[in-house]
Design an enzyme around this catalytic site. Structure first.
Site, PDB file in Angstrom:
ATOM      1  N   CYS A  97       0.878  -1.179   0.000  1.00 59.23           N
ATOM      2  CA  CYS A  97       0.000   0.000   0.000  1.00 59.23           C
ATOM      3  C   CYS A  97       0.912   1.224   0.000  1.00 59.23           C
ATOM      4  O   CYS A  97       2.053   1.140  -0.454  1.00 59.23           O
ATOM      5  CB  CYS A  97      -0.973  -0.021   1.178  1.00 59.23           C
ATOM      6  N   ARG A  98       0.456   2.340   0.514  1.00 55.00           N
ATOM      7  CA  ARG A  98       1.290   3.543   0.503  1.00 55.00           C
ATOM      8  C   ARG A  98       2.438   3.446   1.505  1.00 55.00           C
ATOM      9  O   ARG A  98       3.590   3.696   1.158  1.00 55.00           O
ATOM     10  CB  ARG A  98       0.458   4.794   0.792  1.00 55.00           C
TER      11      ARG A  98
END
Length: 112
Positions: free
Chosen positions: A63-64
């Protein structure tokens, strides 16, 4: 402070070319920039699409920054996909390490 579930993790430096990367970010984040060859499956779609995730090889979830992907790894492992691993630092560490990225919007790839 809650740091999310304790799950196996891998550093960006240890990700080999050709690894199966499962990007669980939202559509706008994916469009802005992602690893080439990654598979996009937003986090909220995972339960409905779990059958699409390979069980016979390592799956690196990204993810980020690593929080959402850690939750996904915990969920997948709880549902029998034991070869799932969280990417430590997510796409922010990926980009900072100078790893290849592509965008879907014609602009320079970036972590949104």
């Amino acid at each position: 402070m809650f740091r999310g579930p304790s799950v196996p993790a891998i550093s960006v430096a240890d990700v080999k070319d050709g690894a199966y990367l499962l990007d669980v970010r939202e559509d706008d984040e994916w469009v802005a920039g992602h690893a080439p060859g990654a598979v996009h499956m937003p986090m909220m779609q995972i339960p409905a699409r779990i059958a699409e995730i390979p069980a016979d090889r390592d799956v690196i979830v990204v993810c980020r920054v690593g929080g959402r992907s850690a939750q996904v790894v915990a969920f997948l492992q709880h549902n029998g996909l034991e070869r799932t691993i969280n990417l430590d630092g997510g796409m922010q560490h990926w980009a900072a390490a100078g790893r290849a990225m592509v965008s879907e919007d014609g602009g320079a790839p970036r972590v949104a």
